[in-house]
Design a protein around this motif. Structure first.
Motif, PDB file in Angstrom:
ATOM      1  N   SER A  47       0.862  -1.176   0.000  1.00 58.85           N
ATOM      2  CA  SER A  47       0.000   0.000   0.000  1.00 58.85           C
ATOM      3  C   SER A  47       0.897   1.224   0.000  1.00 58.85           C
ATOM      4  O   SER A  47       1.879   1.286   0.750  1.00 58.85           O
ATOM      5  N   LYS A  48       0.556   2.218  -0.833  1.00 61.62           N
ATOM      6  CA  LYS A  48       1.363   3.434  -0.893  1.00 61.62           C
ATOM      7  C   LYS A  48       0.450   4.638  -0.986  1.00 61.62           C
ATOM      8  O   LYS A  48      -0.482   4.670  -1.777  1.00 61.62           O
ATOM      9  N   THR A  49       0.718   5.613  -0.143  1.00 59.32           N
ATOM     10  CA  THR A  49       0.004   6.879  -0.179  1.00 59.32           C
ATOM     11  C   THR A  49       0.890   7.909  -0.868  1.00 59.32           C
ATOM     12  O   THR A  49       2.111   7.728  -0.930  1.00 59.32           O
ATOM     13  N   PRO A  50       0.309   8.993  -1.375  1.00 62.70           N
ATOM     14  CA  PRO A  50       1.141  10.027  -1.990  1.00 62.70           C
ATOM     15  C   PRO A  50       2.164  10.556  -0.975  1.00 62.70           C
ATOM     16  O   PRO A  50       1.846  10.772   0.193  1.00 62.70           O
ATOM     17  N   ASN A  51       3.380  10.705  -1.393  1.00 63.34           N
ATOM     18  CA  ASN A  51       4.483  11.208  -0.563  1.00 63.34           C
ATOM     19  C   ASN A  51       4.759  10.329   0.655  1.00 63.34           C
ATOM     20  O   ASN A  51       5.329  10.781   1.630  1.00 63.34           O
ATOM     21  N   GLY A  52       4.336   9.071   0.618  1.00 62.49           N
ATOM     22  CA  GLY A  52       4.586   8.155   1.726  1.00 62.49           C
ATOM     23  C   GLY A  52       5.450   7.001   1.276  1.00 62.49           C
ATOM     24  O   GLY A  52       5.702   6.802   0.086  1.00 62.49           O
ATOM     25  N   VAL A  53       5.908   6.245   2.247  1.00 59.42           N
ATOM     26  CA  VAL A  53       6.707   5.060   1.930  1.00 59.42           C
ATOM     27  C   VAL A  53       5.779   3.872   1.734  1.00 59.42           C
ATOM     28  O   VAL A  53       4.698   3.815   2.337  1.00 59.42           O
ATOM     29  N   PRO A  54       6.148   2.915   0.892  1.00 54.28           N
ATOM     30  CA  PRO A  54       5.317   1.725   0.707  1.00 54.28           C
ATOM     31  C   PRO A  54       5.227   0.925   2.010  1.00 54.28           C
ATOM     32  O   PRO A  54       6.196   0.794   2.748  1.00 54.28           O
ATOM     33  N   ILE A  55       4.034   0.395   2.287  1.00 54.80           N
ATOM     34  CA  ILE A  55       3.784  -0.384   3.497  1.00 54.80           C
ATOM     35  C   ILE A  55       3.366  -1.781   3.079  1.00 54.80           C
ATOM     36  O   ILE A  55       2.487  -1.960   2.228  1.00 54.80           O
ATOM     37  N   LEU A  56       3.983  -2.792   3.684  1.00 57.93           N
ATOM     38  CA  LEU A  56       3.623  -4.180   3.430  1.00 57.93           C
ATOM     39  C   LEU A  56       2.269  -4.456   4.065  1.00 57.93           C
ATOM     40  O   LEU A  56       2.079  -4.274   5.263  1.00 57.93           O
ATOM     41  N   VAL A  57       1.303  -4.883   3.255  1.00 55.32           N
ATOM     42  CA  VAL A  57      -0.023  -5.227   3.758  1.00 55.32           C
ATOM     43  C   VAL A  57      -0.087  -6.715   4.056  1.00 55.32           C
ATOM     44  O   VAL A  57      -0.536  -7.127   5.120  1.00 55.32           O
ATOM     45  N   LYS A  58       0.400  -7.524   3.113  1.00 58.02           N
ATOM     46  CA  LYS A  58       0.324  -8.967   3.293  1.00 58.02           C
ATOM     47  C   LYS A  58       1.302  -9.655   2.361  1.00 58.02           C
ATOM     48  O   LYS A  58       1.478  -9.237   1.220  1.00 58.02           O
ATOM     49  N   HIS A  59       1.930 -10.714   2.857  1.00 53.56           N
ATOM     50  CA  HIS A  59       2.751 -11.567   2.001  1.00 53.56           C
ATOM     51  C   HIS A  59       1.819 -12.574   1.344  1.00 53.56           C
ATOM     52  O   HIS A  59       1.010 -13.211   2.022  1.00 53.56           O
ATOM     53  N   LEU A  60       1.894 -12.706   0.039  1.00 58.16           N
ATOM     54  CA  LEU A  60       1.000 -13.601  -0.699  1.00 58.16           C
ATOM     55  C   LEU A  60       1.631 -14.985  -0.795  1.00 58.16           C
ATOM     56  O   LEU A  60       2.562 -15.205  -1.543  1.00 58.16           O
ATOM     57  N   ASP A  61       1.129 -15.912   0.004  1.00 56.27           N
ATOM     58  CA  ASP A  61       1.620 -17.286  -0.008  1.00 56.27           C
ATOM     59  C   ASP A  61       0.926 -18.070  -1.109  1.00 56.27           C
ATOM     60  O   ASP A  61      -0.041 -17.626  -1.702  1.00 56.27           O
ATOM     61  N   GLY A  62       1.426 -19.247  -1.340  1.00 58.40           N
ATOM     62  CA  GLY A  62       0.754 -20.136  -2.278  1.00 58.40           C
ATOM     63  C   GLY A  62       1.409 -20.213  -3.638  1.00 58.40           C
ATOM     64  O   GLY A  62       1.127 -21.105  -4.410  1.00 58.40           O
TER      65      GLY A  62
END
Length: 82
Positions: A47-62
């Motif tokens: 997830s990334k907001t304007p002027n923000g750093v990317p944030i890990l929401v979830k690791h996609l397993d499988g």
């Protein structure tokens, strides 16, 4: 300008795919500059907001990259139903 205006009857599939990729990239950039966007990078939902750093929401397993590579290297294969 709509996508219909950009595609001619003479375009081949590679040209159409390239035009679609350009449109998606441009829309992603425009949306990312005005609000929050979600995207996948290296099997992680970010997830990334304007002027923000990317944030890990979830690791996609499988997804197993080794298994995917083995299938890709074999070429065409059949799946038999039993």
């Amino acid at each position: 300008m709509s996508t219909v205006d950009l595609i001619d009857e003479d375009d081949n599939e590679a040209d159409i795919a390239a035009k679609a990729a350009n449109i998606l990239r441009d829309r992603f950039i425009a949306t990312a500059q005005s609000g929050t966007v979600l995207y996948v990078e290296n099997d992680n939902l970010m997830s990334k907001t304007p002027n923000g750093v990317p944030i890990l929401v979830k690791h996609l397993d499988g997804r197993n990259p080794d298994l995917a590579q083995r299938f890709a290297s074999r070429g065409t294969f059949k799946i038999n139903r039993k």
